[in-house]
Design a protein around this motif. Structure first.
Motif, PDB file in Angstrom:
ATOM      1  N   UNK A  57      43.119  57.855  41.571  1.00 47.17           N
ATOM      2  CA  UNK A  57      42.906  56.389  41.098  1.00 47.17           C
ATOM      3  C   UNK A  57      42.575  55.479  42.384  1.00 47.17           C
ATOM      4  N   UNK A  58      43.464  55.875  43.615  1.00 46.79           N
ATOM      5  CA  UNK A  58      43.283  55.139  44.706  1.00 46.79           C
ATOM      6  C   UNK A  58      41.343  55.144  45.130  1.00 46.79           C
ATOM      7  N   UNK A  61      39.444  52.992  42.891  1.00 49.18           N
ATOM      8  CA  UNK A  61      39.453  51.507  43.227  1.00 49.18           C
ATOM      9  C   UNK A  61      38.919  51.118  44.568  1.00 49.18           C
ATOM     10  N   UNK A  62      39.094  52.050  45.784  1.00 53.89           N
ATOM     11  CA  UNK A  62      38.267  51.787  46.913  1.00 53.89           C
ATOM     12  C   UNK A  62      36.835  51.672  46.817  1.00 53.89           C
ATOM     13  N   UNK A  65      36.116  48.128  45.310  1.00 49.78           N
ATOM     14  CA  UNK A  65      36.040  47.304  46.341  1.00 49.78           C
ATOM     15  C   UNK A  65      35.030  47.248  47.229  1.00 49.78           C
ATOM     16  N   UNK A  73      35.606  40.537  47.445  1.00 46.08           N
ATOM     17  CA  UNK A  73      36.805  40.714  47.144  1.00 46.08           C
ATOM     18  C   UNK A  73      38.005  39.801  47.626  1.00 46.08           C
ATOM     19  N   UNK A  74      37.830  39.312  48.756  1.00 45.41           N
ATOM     20  CA  UNK A  74      38.982  38.302  49.348  1.00 45.41           C
ATOM     21  C   UNK A  74      38.733  36.905  48.768  1.00 45.41           C
ATOM     22  N   UNK A  81      41.488  45.948  37.421  1.00 45.50           N
ATOM     23  CA  UNK A  81      40.630  47.049  37.333  1.00 45.50           C
ATOM     24  C   UNK A  81      41.029  48.281  36.569  1.00 45.50           C
TER      25      UNK A  81
ATOM     26  N   UNK B  22      54.600  39.426  46.612  1.00 44.64           N
ATOM     27  CA  UNK B  22      54.709  37.955  46.656  1.00 44.64           C
ATOM     28  C   UNK B  22      56.079  37.551  45.920  1.00 44.64           C
ATOM     29  N   UNK B  29      57.021  35.934  42.693  1.00 37.75           N
ATOM     30  CA  UNK B  29      55.989  34.821  42.648  1.00 37.75           C
ATOM     31  C   UNK B  29      54.855  34.910  42.191  1.00 37.75           C
ATOM     32  N   UNK B  32      51.549  39.741  39.149  1.00 37.44           N
ATOM     33  CA  UNK B  32      51.224  41.169  39.448  1.00 37.44           C
ATOM     34  C   UNK B  32      52.543  41.701  40.284  1.00 37.44           C
ATOM     35  N   UNK B  66      46.819  49.324  54.840  1.00 34.60           N
ATOM     36  CA  UNK B  66      46.415  50.261  53.757  1.00 34.60           C
ATOM     37  C   UNK B  66      44.810  50.280  53.653  1.00 34.60           C
ATOM     38  N   UNK B  67      44.027  49.207  54.128  1.00 38.22           N
ATOM     39  CA  UNK B  67      42.788  49.092  53.802  1.00 38.22           C
ATOM     40  C   UNK B  67      42.610  48.698  52.464  1.00 38.22           C
ATOM     41  N   UNK B  68      43.383  47.888  51.878  1.00 40.06           N
ATOM     42  CA  UNK B  68      43.625  47.675  50.623  1.00 40.06           C
ATOM     43  C   UNK B  68      43.634  46.035  50.394  1.00 40.06           C
ATOM     44  N   UNK B  69      43.003  45.600  49.801  1.00 43.20           N
ATOM     45  CA  UNK B  69      42.686  43.848  49.663  1.00 43.20           C
ATOM     46  C   UNK B  69      44.001  43.165  48.881  1.00 43.20           C
ATOM     47  N   UNK B  80      51.069  55.154  50.831  1.00 46.03           N
ATOM     48  CA  UNK B  80      50.427  53.968  49.877  1.00 46.03           C
ATOM     49  C   UNK B  80      50.265  54.757  48.423  1.00 46.03           C
ATOM     50  N   UNK B  81      50.476  54.230  47.387  1.00 47.17           N
ATOM     51  CA  UNK B  81      50.576  54.796  45.866  1.00 47.17           C
ATOM     52  C   UNK B  81      49.565  53.937  45.281  1.00 47.17           C
ATOM     53  N   UNK B  82      49.505  52.657  45.462  1.00 44.76           N
ATOM     54  CA  UNK B  82      48.707  51.919  44.783  1.00 44.76           C
ATOM     55  C   UNK B  82      49.176  50.324  44.665  1.00 44.76           C
ATOM     56  N   UNK B  85      47.497  47.849  39.115  1.00 46.48           N
ATOM     57  CA  UNK B  85      46.701  48.271  37.818  1.00 46.48           C
ATOM     58  C   UNK B  85      47.332  49.895  37.855  1.00 46.48           C
ATOM     59  N   UNK B  86      47.260  50.264  39.182  1.00 48.52           N
ATOM     60  CA  UNK B  86      47.508  51.852  39.344  1.00 48.52           C
ATOM     61  C   UNK B  86      48.767  52.102  38.837  1.00 48.52           C
TER      62      UNK B  86
END
Lengths: 85, 120
Positions: A57-58, A61-62, A65, A73-74, A81, B22, B29, B32, B66-69, B80-82, B85-86
């Motif tokens: 899954x990760x 998504x990566x 992105x 994306x930012x 997704x 958040x 707040x 998600x 995590x290189x996750x946006x 890191x799990x997600x 959505x994940x």
């Protein structure tokens, strides 16, 4: 070009999906955090492509992105997704 | 490592379950963040909530870590799990139960089943 069209174009080019839907849901979030005048802040992507087979899954998504690019994306507030292979 | 990175690394390794979100678990707040915190609360998972809105360095730092946006981000035993959505998909498929079990994290199985029944 509208942001939804840019998302569509980039994902189409990267994954040759058999199903691809990009919905701009910004209006649903009017008045909430992240909403901005003119919309184009919240998107929902549904994509199905062979390319995702065997990916976690990760990783899926990566890859998405990555295909969209960091700038895009930012620049948007939310990107939902849903991926299948 | 930068200070934020060191701080994040220590936090996710010192706590079994951490949610970068958040707002707080009592007062999210963002929709998600609220959804993921809600699932964990409902499933009775003991987790640490880190409010990224309270610290700009952590808000950016967690994305770099995590290189996750996006936020929320869930970590179990330092991994890191997600994002939203994940976690939603894993809750409905039972994969989240499995992950918690494998890592020795207590949760309420009946509550998890109720979530699945309600979303079947």
């Amino acid at each position: 070009m509208a942001v939804a069209d840019q998302i569509h174009e980039r994902l189409d080019a990267a994954f040759s999906p058999r199903e691809l839907r990009v919905v701009d849901e910004s209006e649903k979030h009017r008045g909430h955090a992240g909403y901005r005048e003119g919309g184009e802040s919240h998107f929902q992507v549904t994509i199905a492509a062979e390319a995702f087979k065997g990916m976690s899954r990760i990783a899926r998504h990566r890859a998405i992105h990555e295909a969209l690019g960091k700038e895009l994306v930012t620049s948007i507030h939310a990107l939902g997704i849903s991926v299948s292979d | 490592m930068t200070d934020a990175r060191t701080q994040i690394d220590e936090t996710v390794k010192a706590n079994d379950v951490v949610l970068y979100m958040k707002g707080t678990k009592m007062m999210p707040q963002c929709g998600f963040s609220s959804r993921v915190a809600g699932v964990l609360n409902y499933m009775g998972v003991d987790f640490l909530d880190v409010n990224v809105l309270a610290d700009d360095a952590i808000r950016q730092g967690i994305k770099d870590y995590s290189d996750w946006p996006t936020i929320p981000q869930l970590y179990v035993k330092g991994e890191f799990v997600g994002g939203c959505d994940i976690i939603t998909e894993m809750t409905l498929s039972g994969e989240l139960d499995q992950l918690l079990q494998e890592n020795g994290v207590a949760y309420d199985k009946d509550a998890a089943e109720k979530i699945r029944e309600a979303n079947a």
